[in-house]
Scaffold this motif. Structure first.
Motif, mmCIF file in Angstrom:
data_model
loop_
_atom_site.group_PDB
_atom_site.id
_atom_site.type_symbol
_atom_site.label_atom_id
_atom_site.label_comp_id
_atom_site.label_asym_id
_atom_site.label_seq_id
_atom_site.Cartn_x
_atom_site.Cartn_y
_atom_site.Cartn_z
ATOM 1 N N GLY A 201 57.947 -1.676 27.909
ATOM 2 C CA GLY A 201 57.165 -1.129 29.019
ATOM 3 C C GLY A 201 57.272 0.384 29.091
ATOM 4 N N ALA A 202 58.482 0.895 28.892
ATOM 5 C CA ALA A 202 58.694 2.354 28.933
ATOM 6 C C ALA A 202 57.904 3.054 27.833
ATOM 7 N N LEU A 203 57.932 2.510 26.619
ATOM 8 C CA LEU A 203 57.190 3.112 25.499
ATOM 9 C C LEU A 203 55.695 3.135 25.776
ATOM 10 N N LEU A 204 55.174 2.040 26.330
ATOM 11 C CA LEU A 204 53.745 2.022 26.627
ATOM 12 C C LEU A 204 53.396 3.065 27.679
ATOM 13 N N GLY A 205 54.243 3.203 28.701
ATOM 14 C CA GLY A 205 53.990 4.209 29.732
ATOM 15 C C GLY A 205 53.930 5.614 29.163
ATOM 16 N N PHE A 206 54.847 5.912 28.228
ATOM 17 C CA PHE A 206 54.867 7.243 27.602
ATOM 18 C C PHE A 206 53.613 7.470 26.764
ATOM 19 N N PHE A 207 53.306 6.517 25.888
ATOM 20 C CA PHE A 207 52.165 6.702 24.989
ATOM 21 C C PHE A 207 50.831 6.620 25.732
ATOM 22 N N TYR A 208 50.801 5.871 26.841
ATOM 23 C CA TYR A 208 49.562 5.806 27.616
ATOM 24 C C TYR A 208 49.153 7.197 28.101
ATOM 25 N N ILE A 209 50.119 7.930 28.652
ATOM 26 C CA ILE A 209 49.804 9.272 29.172
ATOM 27 C C ILE A 209 49.462 10.224 28.032
ATOM 28 N N ARG A 210 50.202 10.158 26.939
ATOM 29 C CA ARG A 210 49.923 11.048 25.806
ATOM 30 C C ARG A 210 48.516 10.781 25.244
ATOM 31 N N ILE A 211 48.156 9.505 25.123
ATOM 32 C CA ILE A 211 46.824 9.163 24.604
ATOM 33 C C ILE A 211 45.747 9.544 25.616
ATOM 34 N N LEU A 212 46.045 9.363 26.907
ATOM 35 C CA LEU A 212 45.093 9.740 27.952
ATOM 36 C C LEU A 212 44.836 11.243 27.943
ATOM 37 N N GLN A 213 45.887 12.020 27.712
ATOM 38 C CA GLN A 213 45.735 13.476 27.656
ATOM 39 C C GLN A 213 44.881 13.930 26.471
ATOM 40 N N ASN A 214 44.764 13.058 25.465
ATOM 41 C CA ASN A 214 43.904 13.348 24.315
ATOM 42 C C ASN A 214 42.493 12.796 24.486
ATOM 43 N N GLY A 215 42.223 12.235 25.675
ATOM 44 C CA GLY A 215 40.860 11.823 25.982
ATOM 45 C C GLY A 215 40.565 10.340 25.897
ATOM 46 N N THR A 216 41.569 9.502 25.583
ATOM 47 C CA THR A 216 41.343 8.056 25.473
ATOM 48 C C THR A 216 42.141 7.324 26.548
ATOM 49 N N ASP A 217 41.447 6.522 27.350
ATOM 50 C CA ASP A 217 42.097 5.770 28.426
ATOM 51 C C ASP A 217 42.253 4.312 28.003
ATOM 52 N N LEU A 218 43.487 3.895 27.686
ATOM 53 C CA LEU A 218 43.744 2.521 27.267
ATOM 54 C C LEU A 218 43.458 1.514 28.382
ATOM 55 N N CYS A 219 43.446 1.989 29.626
ATOM 56 C CA CYS A 219 43.193 1.092 30.750
ATOM 57 C C CYS A 219 41.698 0.879 31.016
ATOM 58 N N LYS A 220 40.856 1.622 30.339
ATOM 59 C CA LYS A 220 39.418 1.607 30.649
ATOM 60 C C LYS A 220 38.808 0.206 30.615
ATOM 61 N N PRO A 221 39.078 -0.621 29.588
ATOM 62 C CA PRO A 221 38.479 -1.976 29.585
ATOM 63 C C PRO A 221 38.886 -2.804 30.798
ATOM 64 N N LEU A 222 40.166 -2.718 31.192
ATOM 65 C CA LEU A 222 40.625 -3.491 32.344
ATOM 66 C C LEU A 222 40.110 -2.903 33.653
ATOM 67 N N ILE A 223 39.940 -1.577 33.700
ATOM 68 C CA ILE A 223 39.348 -0.956 34.885
ATOM 69 C C ILE A 223 37.942 -1.512 35.092
ATOM 70 N N TRP A 224 37.201 -1.638 33.996
ATOM 71 C CA TRP A 224 35.839 -2.173 34.071
ATOM 72 C C TRP A 224 35.863 -3.618 34.577
ATOM 73 N N VAL A 225 36.858 -4.395 34.139
ATOM 74 C CA VAL A 225 36.953 -5.795 34.541
ATOM 75 C C VAL A 225 37.284 -5.926 36.029
ATOM 76 N N PHE A 226 38.245 -5.126 36.510
ATOM 77 C CA PHE A 226 38.759 -5.295 37.866
ATOM 78 C C PHE A 226 38.021 -4.481 38.925
ATOM 79 N N ASP A 227 37.367 -3.390 38.537
ATOM 80 C CA ASP A 227 36.792 -2.466 39.513
ATOM 81 C C ASP A 227 35.262 -2.592 39.550
#
Length: 293
Positions: A201-227
């Motif tokens: 969980g900790a590793l995913l949290g770290f890489f999520y922010i690093r990837i998000l800062q490069n312009g890719t949101d790993l949560c985007k598919p689930l955001i579309w599903v839930f929101d």
């Protein structure tokens, strides 16, 4: 406090649209439900309701069992039995979930909670089946999900300081690092699979922010599903994309006479998607209004 007042408080708490509150509530409901079943065993020793329910909600390390109960990869992260286990997990979720929510918006909370828990669960399965042999162990708890949100928050704003009892002000980066180190050095004491899931969980949290800062949101598919609002906005963009463009000669600049309405809309946007979602123009307008007031 009477029952009506309590129900009103709960409704108001939920209507705030804060997903952190919703996650806290579901974790508490499952905790109370499973412990009520556990209490029944005291008065009815032959009752198997608790054992059956726990077996259905937990994540099983044995692949043959996991294949029959794959939903455990989701349900385990909402399940607690021990009072201190749920207390510290929910306390950290409340603190760091709301910090994360304030900067990156409400809509990313549930997707990141789920992704952190799934990553931790998969590493747990991998650890047991590669290193610990044929063992039928079970895992429950939101620790991997909470660690994901905690480390994501610390990666997003590492120098943000929070006050801790007996320690004073501590920067988030040092707090996250301390929790990771404590987890790693406690591996010889047992619970290897659980600690590995926390690290996942900790590793995913770290890489999520690093990837998000490069312009890719790993949560985007689930955001579309839930929101639902995100889906509506996407549909509107697709409709506008095919509309013929108006002649610039006929374009009329509309002025917003209702400043309060615009302010409410921007505050709602910050609540849902975070301050970073505002455009430069919206930030400037909000800054101007705050200075005027």
């Amino acid at each position: 406090m009477n029952g009506t007042s309590f129900q009103s408080d709960i409704r108001f708490w939920l209507r705030q649209g804060n997903t952190v509150n919703h996650l806290l509530l579901w974790n508490i409901i499952v905790f109370l439900g499973i412990n009520i079943l556990r209490l029944v065993i005291t008065f009815s020793p032959g009752n198997v309701a608790y054992a059956w329910t726990f077996d259905q909600l937990a994540l099983h390390s044995q692949l043959s069992t996991f294949i029959l109960k794959p939903w455990g990869l989701i349900t385990y992260m909402f399940t607690h039995v021990g009072i201190f286990h749920i207390f510290f997990n929910m306390l950290n979720l409340y603190w760091f979930g709301n910090l994360f929510r304030g900067f990156l918006g409400n809509q990313r909370i549930l997707p990141l909670y789920l992704l952190g828990g799934i990553t931790g669960g998969l590493l747990y399965l991998l650890c047991y089946n590669l290193f610990l042999g044929y063992v039928d162990a079970t895992m429950i708890g939101a620790s991997a999900s909470v660690m994901c949100i905690l480390v994501a928050t610390a990666t997003l704003m590492p120098n943000y300081e929070i006050g801790l009892l007996f320690l004073g002000s501590v920067k988030l980066k040092w707090l996250a690092l301390a929790l990771i180190v404590l987890g790693l050095i406690s591996i010889p004491d047992g619970n290897l699979g659980g600690i590995i899931s926390h690290m996942g969980g900790a590793l995913l949290g770290f890489f999520y922010i690093r990837i998000l800062q490069n312009g890719t949101d790993l949560c985007k598919p689930l955001i579309w599903v839930f929101d639902a609002e995100t889906r509506r906005e996407q549909r509107k963009k697709q409709v506008h994309k095919f509309k013929p463009k108006k002649s610039p000669l006929k374009a009329v600049k509309k002025t917003d006479d209702n400043s309060q309405l615009k302010l409410d809309q921007l505050l709602d946007k910050i609540n849902e998607k975070g301050y970073q979602s505002l455009s430069a123009e919206e930030k400037a307008w909000l800054d101007k209004v705050s200075k005027e007031n």
